[in-house]
Enzyme design. Structure first.
Site, PDB file in Angstrom:
ATOM      1  N   LYS A  87       6.961   4.343   0.905  1.00  0.00           N
ATOM      2  CA  LYS A  87       6.497   4.748  -0.431  1.00  0.00           C
ATOM      3  C   LYS A  87       6.792   6.207  -0.730  1.00  0.00           C
ATOM      4  O   LYS A  87       6.988   6.594  -1.877  1.00  0.00           O
ATOM      5  CB  LYS A  87       5.012   4.445  -0.586  1.00  0.00           C
ATOM      6  CG  LYS A  87       4.739   2.956  -0.623  1.00  0.00           C
ATOM      7  CD  LYS A  87       3.525   2.613  -1.435  1.00  0.00           C
ATOM      8  CE  LYS A  87       3.458   1.133  -1.746  1.00  0.00           C
ATOM      9  NZ  LYS A  87       3.233   0.296  -0.546  1.00  0.00           N
ATOM     10  N   GLU A 109      -1.252   4.076 -10.137  1.00  0.00           N
ATOM     11  CA  GLU A 109      -2.137   2.960  -9.820  1.00  0.00           C
ATOM     12  C   GLU A 109      -2.092   2.771  -8.312  1.00  0.00           C
ATOM     13  O   GLU A 109      -1.114   3.116  -7.670  1.00  0.00           O
ATOM     14  CB  GLU A 109      -1.644   1.694 -10.512  1.00  0.00           C
ATOM     15  CG  GLU A 109      -0.470   0.967  -9.803  1.00  0.00           C
ATOM     16  CD  GLU A 109       0.841   1.751  -9.791  1.00  0.00           C
ATOM     17  OE1 GLU A 109       1.016   2.640 -10.645  1.00  0.00           O
ATOM     18  OE2 GLU A 109       1.683   1.481  -8.913  1.00  0.00           O
ATOM     19  N   SER A 370       8.798  -1.820   6.747  1.00  0.00           N
ATOM     20  CA  SER A 370       8.390  -0.978   5.620  1.00  0.00           C
ATOM     21  C   SER A 370       7.311   0.040   5.986  1.00  0.00           C
ATOM     22  O   SER A 370       7.206   1.083   5.344  1.00  0.00           O
ATOM     23  CB  SER A 370       7.908  -1.857   4.470  1.00  0.00           C
ATOM     24  OG  SER A 370       6.879  -2.733   4.912  1.00  0.00           O
TER      25      SER A 370
HETATM   26  C1  LIG Z   1       3.266  -1.080  -0.566  1.00  0.00           C
HETATM   27  C2  LIG Z   1       3.850  -1.647   0.665  1.00  0.00           C
HETATM   28  C3  LIG Z   1       4.702  -2.770   0.631  1.00  0.00           C
HETATM   29  C4  LIG Z   1       5.015  -3.551  -0.621  1.00  0.00           C
HETATM   30  O1  LIG Z   1       5.682  -2.836  -1.607  1.00  0.00           O
HETATM   31  P1  LIG Z   1       7.194  -3.113  -2.024  1.00  0.00           P
HETATM   32  O2  LIG Z   1       7.306  -2.425  -3.331  1.00  0.00           O
HETATM   33  O3  LIG Z   1       7.375  -4.594  -2.121  1.00  0.00           O
HETATM   34  O4  LIG Z   1       8.053  -2.527  -0.981  1.00  0.00           O
HETATM   35  C5  LIG Z   1       5.276  -3.199   1.811  1.00  0.00           C
HETATM   36  N1  LIG Z   1       5.015  -2.590   2.981  1.00  0.00           N
HETATM   37  C6  LIG Z   1       4.196  -1.512   3.060  1.00  0.00           C
HETATM   38  C7  LIG Z   1       3.965  -0.881   4.389  1.00  0.00           C
HETATM   39  C8  LIG Z   1       3.587  -1.006   1.911  1.00  0.00           C
HETATM   40  O5  LIG Z   1       2.773   0.057   2.007  1.00  0.00           O
END
Ligand SMILES: *Cc1c(COP(=O)(O)O)cnc(C)c1O
Length: 384
Positions: A87, A109, A370
């Site tokens: 993020k 948000e 992610s």
């Molecule tokens: C917010 C988040 C996601 C989902 O968001 P995307 O916009 O689909 O990437 C996935 N993994 C983590 C660790 C997150 O914090």
């Protein structure tokens, strides 16, 4: 509501916002277009990503998991980025853009709080104020992240309407933006919302895919992996990853949570300024998503993913809560990495597909991790 005037991905996307927000969206679009072709802006962003966020993130060959599954697995390590997920890539880009536009405040948000924490972090770094809208229910569930945001100097505003979760927090942030567009930039957290956000956020997340493409070329005899896998909430880590492999023959696979699987179980509709697949009831009311992974708890999917699905360029699959914790444990014990529950959806599908033979033995697979799992320890403790 006004018809979209651009920013379409096939039949999806657009700019379905109240008349009063059209100029604000248009200003973000033109400023982003200028910034993205300005070498000075790109240099500033690259530098922040390097010295503050820790980029480039590693590409880790998952050797023991690969041996168990009979496929070659490479992990793109967004869990190693500052604040523990991808993020930060997007919020640093948007915070720099806000400053370039002369704005002094970021609005955001947040559901579980991850995007709120990242926004508060970028705001503190660049000397901007941050106001984060969060549903009352989420504020209660995510006390630690609320405290983090406040420690970083952000104001957290409880949203009391509707189901008091992410969907309502997003609506409220857009409503509040109308009242303060002169000084505030709306820092949206995924590849959703009105044009230019789905495009702009994908461009800010493209760094994941661009780095991974180079790193794969150094790591694999074939240069490009056979499969590229990422989890999908709104779809920003997946969109950024896919962008790096768009012109290749890699099979792109997005993994949705079963309780938020907009492609599998949704229909086309409009929410939060864009048209895409949405979970809806028989009357077209958008329903709530439920997942063990808070970041996948969104009833829609970014418009570009809807288009990639319809065109067949990417495929979207579903993983249920029950498969997720075993996947966390498997990666932890084979590789010494505790992934976020969101990321573990991608690992869970990889395991299922490799063990069922759907992935031919010897395949090469890139998985974007992610985020890191520290935030999910309470959930894991309850479930063990
Ligand atoms: C917010 C988040 C996601 C989902 O968001 P995307 O916009 O689909 O990437 C996935 N993994 C983590 C660790 C997150 O914090």
């Amino acid at each position: 509501m006004r018809e979209p005037d651009g920013g379409r991905f096939g039949a999806y996307g657009g700019r379905y916002v109240p008349e009063s927000l059209i100029p604000a969206c248009a200003a973000v679009e033109s400023e982003f277009r200028a910034a993205w072709s300005d070498p000075g802006f790109r240099r500033d962003l690259d530098r922040l990503l390097a010295v503050h966020a820790g980029r480039p993130t590693a590409l880790t060959p998952a050797l023991r998991l690969s041996a168990e599954l009979g496929v070659t697995v490479l992990l793109k390590r967004e869990d190693l980025a500052h604040t523990g997920s991808h993020k930060i890539n997007n919020v640093l880009g948007q915070a720099l853009l806000a400053r370039r536009m002369g704005k002094t405040r970021l609005l955001a948000e947040t559901g579980a709080g991850q995007h709120g924490v990242a926004t508060a972090t970028a705001a503190a770094l660049l000397g901007l104020d941050a106001t984060v809208f969060m549903g009352e229910v989420d504020i209660e569930r995510q006390a630690l992240n609320v405290f983090r945001m406040r420690m970083l100097g952000a104001e957290v505003v409880p949203v009391t309407g509707g189901t008091r979760t992410l969907k309502d927090a997003t609506s409220e942030a857009m409503r509040q933006w109308v009242t303060c567009v002169d000084e505030a930039h709306y820092c949206l957290g995924s590849v959703m919302g009105p044009h230019p956000y789905p495009w702009m956020v994908r461009e800010f997340q493209r760094v994941i895919g661009d780095e991974a493409r180079r790193q794969c070329a150094a790591e694999l005899p074939t240069a490009v992996p056979d499969y590229v896998i990422a989890c999908v909430g709104g779809g920003s880590n997946a969109a950024g990853t896919f962008a790096g492999f768009a012109g290749t023959g890699a099979q792109l696979i997005g993994v949705e949570a079963e309780g938020g699987a907009a492609v599998a179980f949704g229909r086309a509709g409009v929410l939060h300024g864009f048209r895409s697949y949405l979970l809806q009831d028989e009357n077209g009311q958008v329903t709530e998503a439920h997942s063990i992974a808070p970041g996948l708890d969104y009833p829609g999917i970014g418009p570009e993913h809807a288009h990639l699905n319809d065109s067949g360029r990417a495929r979207y699959v579903v993983v249920g809560d029950a498969e997720v914790i075993p996947a966390v444990r498997r990666l932890a014990r084979t590789e010494g990495i505790l992934p976020a529950l969101e990321s573990a959806h991608a690992i869970a599908w990889l395991i299922r597909a490799a063990e069922s033979g759907e992935l031919p033995p010897g395949s090469t697979v890139l998985v974007t991790l992610s985020g890191r799992g520290d935030k999910d320890m309470a959930t894991l403790m309850e479930a063990s």
